[in-house]
Design a protein around this motif. Structure first.
Motif, mmCIF file in Angstrom:
data_model
loop_
_atom_site.group_PDB
_atom_site.id
_atom_site.type_symbol
_atom_site.label_atom_id
_atom_site.label_comp_id
_atom_site.label_asym_id
_atom_site.label_seq_id
_atom_site.Cartn_x
_atom_site.Cartn_y
_atom_site.Cartn_z
ATOM 1 N N LEU A 159 13.053 30.613 -10.598
ATOM 2 C CA LEU A 159 14.371 30.110 -10.979
ATOM 3 C C LEU A 159 15.460 30.930 -10.299
ATOM 4 O O LEU A 159 16.418 30.374 -9.740
ATOM 5 C CB LEU A 159 14.546 30.159 -12.495
ATOM 6 C CG LEU A 159 15.947 29.765 -12.997
ATOM 7 C CD1 LEU A 159 16.248 28.304 -12.679
ATOM 8 C CD2 LEU A 159 16.093 30.036 -14.490
ATOM 9 N N ILE A 160 15.330 32.256 -10.336
ATOM 10 C CA ILE A 160 16.318 33.130 -9.709
ATOM 11 C C ILE A 160 16.394 32.865 -8.213
ATOM 12 O O ILE A 160 17.485 32.759 -7.634
ATOM 13 C CB ILE A 160 15.991 34.606 -9.996
ATOM 14 C CG1 ILE A 160 16.219 34.912 -11.485
ATOM 15 C CG2 ILE A 160 16.837 35.540 -9.131
ATOM 16 C CD1 ILE A 160 15.663 36.250 -11.944
ATOM 17 N N MET A 161 15.245 32.723 -7.555
ATOM 18 C CA MET A 161 15.251 32.458 -6.114
ATOM 19 C C MET A 161 15.846 31.087 -5.800
ATOM 20 O O MET A 161 16.511 30.905 -4.778
ATOM 21 C CB MET A 161 13.847 32.604 -5.537
ATOM 22 C CG MET A 161 13.388 34.057 -5.456
ATOM 23 S SD MET A 161 11.866 34.305 -4.517
ATOM 24 C CE MET A 161 10.661 33.629 -5.680
ATOM 25 N N SER A 162 15.627 30.104 -6.687
ATOM 26 C CA SER A 162 16.246 28.792 -6.495
ATOM 27 C C SER A 162 17.765 28.885 -6.582
ATOM 28 O O SER A 162 18.481 28.236 -5.813
ATOM 29 C CB SER A 162 15.731 27.805 -7.549
ATOM 30 O OG SER A 162 14.360 27.531 -7.358
ATOM 31 N N ILE A 163 18.243 29.699 -7.497
ATOM 32 C CA ILE A 163 19.691 29.894 -7.623
ATOM 33 C C ILE A 163 20.245 30.529 -6.350
ATOM 34 O O ILE A 163 21.291 30.112 -5.835
ATOM 35 C CB ILE A 163 20.013 30.747 -8.869
ATOM 36 C CG1 ILE A 163 19.680 29.963 -10.148
ATOM 37 C CG2 ILE A 163 21.489 31.173 -8.865
ATOM 38 C CD1 ILE A 163 19.735 30.791 -11.418
ATOM 39 N N TRP A 164 19.544 31.520 -5.819
ATOM 40 C CA TRP A 164 19.985 32.119 -4.556
ATOM 41 C C TRP A 164 20.073 31.066 -3.458
ATOM 42 O O TRP A 164 21.053 30.975 -2.737
ATOM 43 C CB TRP A 164 19.010 33.208 -4.111
ATOM 44 C CG TRP A 164 18.912 34.400 -4.996
ATOM 45 C CD1 TRP A 164 19.776 34.751 -6.006
ATOM 46 C CD2 TRP A 164 17.898 35.403 -4.970
ATOM 47 N NE1 TRP A 164 19.348 35.913 -6.604
ATOM 48 C CE2 TRP A 164 18.200 36.333 -5.987
ATOM 49 C CE3 TRP A 164 16.769 35.601 -4.195
ATOM 50 C CZ2 TRP A 164 17.396 37.446 -6.237
ATOM 51 C CZ3 TRP A 164 15.978 36.710 -4.434
ATOM 52 C CH2 TRP A 164 16.284 37.620 -5.440
#
Length: 204
Positions: A159-164
């Motif tokens: 999820l965090i990498m998708s936000i990035w």
């Protein structure tokens, strides 16, 4: 009078360092680390090469200083994610903060992206240390919210990498974004789209 003199020099030194870093950011973003030279940085900064070398040991030192400061700025919104807050508010707030960083600091975002594409030769240790630890910690918080039924099940790290990916794209691929959107300002529409996207993904 003597007491005031060192403070004047300190202010001048701080200003000159800031001028050098701002100039170097533009030169590195335009030409990459390998293509940039101290002469280019000096011309952009309006300072001589010896003057630049008074403040920094060389081109690599300037580049590393920029990247280290940028990584810290990039991580601040993730550090601010509050485990005790409302999950949707915290996650959407993080999305908006990351998008705002891309809007305000497009050159910094592209510089960071270039370093990563090149294999992170200067900040690889930071990525495998501080960054990985922080992401693992915040991923546990997010997955804890999911396990408690407060958001839909999700892999916190992905999820965090998708936000990035979805926020930094607007800076790193700004030319493509401008072409597709016919030079329309993308930021307000992007914020609304990402709010909707992540709300639908995470709501229970």
């Amino acid at each position: 009078m003597a007491d005031g003199q060192p403070r004047v020099r300190t202010r001048i030194q701080a200003r000159n360092r800031a001028v050098i870093l701002a100039a170097a950011l533009k030169v590195f973003a335009d030409h990459g680390r390998r293509g940039a030279t101290l002469d280019m940085i000096g011309e952009e900064a309006g300072l001589s090469k010896p003057n630049i070398l008074y403040y920094f040991a060389g081109k690599e030192a300037i580049y590393e200083d920029l990247l280290t400061g940028l990584l810290d700025t990039w991580l601040d919104p993730l550090r601010a994610l509050d485990p005790g807050g409302d999950p949707m508010t915290e996650i959407l707030g993080y999305v908006r903060a990351k998008l705002d960083l891309s809007r305000r600091l497009p050159l910094e975002s592209r510089l960071f992206a270039t370093e990563i594409v090149q294999g992170a030769p200067l900040i690889g240790t930071n990525l495998r240390g501080e960054l990985r630890e922080l992401v693992a910690d915040r991923a546990k918080v997010i997955e804890g919210w999911a396990e408690a039924g407060r958001i839909a099940p999700v892999d916190g790290r992905h999820l965090i990498m998708s936000i990035w990916a979805l926020t930094q794209h607007y800076a790193d691929f700004g030319v493509q974004v401008a072409a597709v959107l016919d030079d329309a300002d993308p930021w307000d529409a992007a914020a609304m789209h990402l709010d909707t996207l992540f709300t639908r993904m995470l709501q229970v």
